[in-house]
Design an enzyme around this catalytic site. Structure first.
Site, PDB file in Angstrom:
ATOM      1  N   GLY A  91      57.971 114.896 -50.124  1.00 40.64           N
ATOM      2  CA  GLY A  91      57.075 114.281 -49.162  1.00 40.64           C
ATOM      3  C   GLY A  91      55.788 113.822 -49.828  1.00 40.64           C
ATOM      4  N   THR A  92      55.275 114.617 -50.743  1.00 43.35           N
ATOM      5  CA  THR A  92      54.005 114.281 -51.398  1.00 43.35           C
ATOM      6  C   THR A  92      54.099 112.930 -52.095  1.00 43.35           C
ATOM      7  OG1 THR A  92      53.479 116.609 -51.662  1.00 43.35           O
ATOM      8  CG2 THR A  92      52.352 115.073 -53.155  1.00 43.35           C
ATOM      9  N   ASN A 151      51.214 120.099 -39.845  1.00 41.39           N
ATOM     10  CA  ASN A 151      51.937 121.175 -40.527  1.00 41.39           C
ATOM     11  C   ASN A 151      51.369 122.557 -40.220  1.00 41.39           C
ATOM     12  OD1 ASN A 151      50.006 119.588 -42.115  1.00 41.39           O
ATOM     13  ND2 ASN A 151      50.119 121.305 -43.546  1.00 41.39           N
ATOM     14  N   GLN A 185      56.862 116.905 -40.972  1.00 37.82           N
ATOM     15  CA  GLN A 185      57.101 118.053 -40.089  1.00 37.82           C
ATOM     16  C   GLN A 185      58.017 117.690 -38.921  1.00 37.82           C
ATOM     17  OE1 GLN A 185      56.413 121.268 -40.220  1.00 37.82           O
ATOM     18  NE2 GLN A 185      55.368 121.104 -42.176  1.00 37.82           N
ATOM     19  N   SER A 218      60.821 114.821 -45.550  1.00 43.09           N
ATOM     20  CA  SER A 218      61.132 115.724 -46.655  1.00 43.09           C
ATOM     21  C   SER A 218      62.201 116.742 -46.234  1.00 43.09           C
ATOM     22  CB  SER A 218      59.835 116.446 -47.050  1.00 43.09           C
ATOM     23  OG  SER A 218      60.037 117.253 -48.161  1.00 43.09           O
ATOM     24  N   HIS A 256      63.290 119.530 -47.269  1.00 42.55           N
ATOM     25  CA  HIS A 256      63.152 120.997 -47.278  1.00 42.55           C
ATOM     26  C   HIS A 256      62.544 121.503 -45.980  1.00 42.55           C
ATOM     27  CE1 HIS A 256      58.811 121.922 -48.442  1.00 42.55           C
ATOM     28  NE2 HIS A 256      58.844 120.697 -48.899  1.00 42.55           N
ATOM     29  N   THR A 287      65.640 108.274 -63.286  1.00 43.86           N
ATOM     30  CA  THR A 287      66.996 108.706 -62.926  1.00 43.86           C
ATOM     31  C   THR A 287      66.926 109.607 -61.694  1.00 43.86           C
ATOM     32  OG1 THR A 287      67.639 108.593 -65.226  1.00 43.86           O
ATOM     33  CG2 THR A 287      69.042 109.921 -63.792  1.00 43.86           C
ATOM     34  N   CYS A 327      51.076 125.565 -49.126  1.00 44.53           N
ATOM     35  CA  CYS A 327      50.816 125.107 -50.480  1.00 44.53           C
ATOM     36  C   CYS A 327      49.420 125.519 -50.937  1.00 44.53           C
ATOM     37  CB  CYS A 327      50.968 123.594 -50.571  1.00 44.53           C
ATOM     38  SG  CYS A 327      51.647 122.861 -49.100  1.00 44.53           S
TER      39      CYS A 327
HETATM   40  N1  PLP Z   1      53.272 116.294 -45.126  1.00 48.62           N
HETATM   41  C1  PLP Z   1      53.390 117.366 -44.322  1.00 48.62           C
HETATM   42  C2  PLP Z   1      53.002 117.226 -42.877  1.00 48.62           C
HETATM   43  C3  PLP Z   1      53.889 118.575 -44.834  1.00 48.62           C
HETATM   44  O1  PLP Z   1      54.017 119.638 -44.037  1.00 48.62           O
HETATM   45  C4  PLP Z   1      54.249 118.647 -46.203  1.00 48.62           C
HETATM   46  C5  PLP Z   1      54.733 119.906 -46.807  1.00 48.62           C
HETATM   47  O2  PLP Z   1      54.521 120.996 -46.297  1.00 48.62           O
HETATM   48  C6  PLP Z   1      54.105 117.499 -46.991  1.00 48.62           C
HETATM   49  C7  PLP Z   1      53.603 116.340 -46.417  1.00 48.62           C
HETATM   50  C8  PLP Z   1      54.484 117.481 -48.444  1.00 48.62           C
HETATM   51  O3  PLP Z   1      55.880 117.463 -48.578  1.00 48.62           O
HETATM   52  P1  PLP Z   1      56.563 118.037 -49.908  1.00 48.62           P
HETATM   53  O4  PLP Z   1      56.380 119.536 -49.862  1.00 48.62           O
HETATM   54  O5  PLP Z   1      58.004 117.639 -49.778  1.00 48.62           O
HETATM   55  O6  PLP Z   1      55.897 117.412 -51.062  1.00 48.62           O
END
Ligand code: PLP
Length: 392
Positions: free
Chosen positions: A71-72, A151, A179, A199, A201, A236, A331
């Site tokens: 996601g980042t 989040n 989210q 994302s 995960h 890749t 995080c």
């Molecule tokens: N955006 C939101 C709202 C999130 O909750 C998160 C991760 O917790 C992210 C972005 C970042 O995603 P990733 O952990 O896949 O980099």
């Protein structure tokens, strides 16, 4: 007894189909999808099937997805990639102070490069003030970027209303749907945004893989130039991550087809909060005010403030007693600072300092929540007793 998982979307429980798909990529399907030989093309076919499943989850066309490292990266690509191609007169980014750290960091980076970044005023609960958006949305805006659901609190932003306003003025709109996607139905093209990041995960898929949906015609400069992903992202592909993500997307699509399980989970989350508030009446629910109509926050999130406590101490005690939770954004845990998101929502320091986030997954059971509530009540009382003793 195993710990009760209420941490970071509780997706520490993997989806078995995702594990099987990732394992396939680490064994029989090992080759590089860019290789022209038969084994490489077999890997390519698996990657493209996974892309189809991911696209299907958000009702999009597979070719409109850029697969990323998470996601980042998808969010950085959306923000920095859009600003890099914006017309010279468009140097403003409209966003909020309650975005995930990835969005706030990307905005800060752009600000250091001369972009005018405006954090939109917020209503109680951290929701975007649409009237304020109307005053800021003009021909100088290159991009609006707002998350679909928060989040830390689960607060649901009025993304459809924002999309309508952006569309009327021809301003691209990025939705951080990390989210939302996989927990709630999503139709990216119908939403009316230009870019949407998600994302896997967050829906029981592997970590380290993500996706950015790009509406055809949206201008975007790659972060990593290269020929993969239709020239939009070099490098890749992470084949195990992508195959795992595709399998997780299929499972999420099946789960989302029936609204009943998520309604049950929302009720279980509400009962969990009521039990805690009955025993500890000063507990604050950090969330937008409830309305009679549509829900104001996601079914999976409960952010509770225990005034006067240190979140870190409570987290550690709960971990000893078998409950996994998080303080602020997972995080950034490890930091003793209260969550900047809660502070931006005007939650007093005394409450923000003692706030924990409990996240449900689609596998969380009412029994686990009842046991967790009892353990939380006991842990809060223990910490309050010991701080009373110290104060004497
Ligand atoms: N955006 C939101 C709202 C999130 O909750 C998160 C991760 O917790 C992210 C972005 C970042 O995603 P990733 O952990 O896949 O980099």
């Amino acid at each position: 007894m195993p710990a009760i998982e209420l941490d970071n979307n509780a997706t520490t429980r993997p989806c078995q189909e995702a594990v099987a798909a990732a394992t396939l990529a680490l064994t029989a399907c090992w080759h590089n999808p860019s290789s022209v030989h038969r084994a490489g093309q077999d890997a390519r076919a698996h990657v493209e099937r996974a892309r189809q499943s991911l696209a299907h989850l958000i009702h999009a066309k597979p070719r409109d997805l850029i697969l990323t490292s998470g996601g980042t990266e998808a969010i950085h690509l959306a923000l920095r990639g859009s600003l890099a191609t914006a017309a010279p007169g468009r140097r403003t980014l409209l966003t909020t102070a309650v975005e995930h750290a990835s969005g706030r960091d990307a905005a800060q980076r752009l600000a250091s490069q001369g972009v005018r970044v405006i954090n939109l005023p917020l209503l109680p609960g951290g929701l975007v003030d649409l009237a304020a958006l109307d005053t800021h949305l003009d021909a100088s805006v290159a991009l609006v970027s707002v998350q679909w659901a928060n989040n830390e609190t689960g607060a649901i932003q009025p993304v459809h209303e924002i999309a309508r306003r952006c569309h009327a003025l021809g301003v691209p709109f990025h939705v951080d749907a990390v989210q939302w996607v996989g927990k709630m139905p999503a139709d990216a093209p119908a939403l009316g945004a230009s870019l949407l990041s998600f994302s896997p995960h967050k829906f029981h898929g592997p970590k380290g893989v993500g996706a950015l949906w790009v509406r055809p015609g949206t201008r975007l400069e790659p972060l990593f130039p290269g020929t993969q992903e239709l020239d939009r992202r070099g490098g890749t592909e992470n084949v195990p991550g992508i195959l795992g993500a595709g399998a997780a997307a299929l499972e999420a699509t099946r789960w989302l087809a029936d609204p009943a399980p998520r309604a049950l989970l929302a009720r279980a989350r509400d009962d969990f909060e009521s039990t805690i508030r009955a025993a500890l009446p000063d507990t604050v629910i950090n969330a937008p005010p409830a309305t009679d109509g549509s829900p104001t926050r996601l079914w999976n999130t409960s952010n509770l403030g225990f005034p006067g406590l240190e979140a870190e101490a409570l987290l550690l005690l709960l971990s000893e007693r078998g409950v996994h939770a998080s303080a602020g954004a997972a995080c950034s845990s490890g930091s003793l600072e209260p969550s900047p998101v809660l502070l931006a929502m005007n939650i007093p320091h005394r409450v923000a300092h003692g706030s924990l986030r409990f996240s449900l997954s689609r596998d969380t059971t009412p029994d686990e929540l009842a046991r967790a509530a009892a353990l939380i009540i006991d842990a809060v009382r223990t910490l309050r007793r010991s701080s009373d003793t110290l104060a004497r």
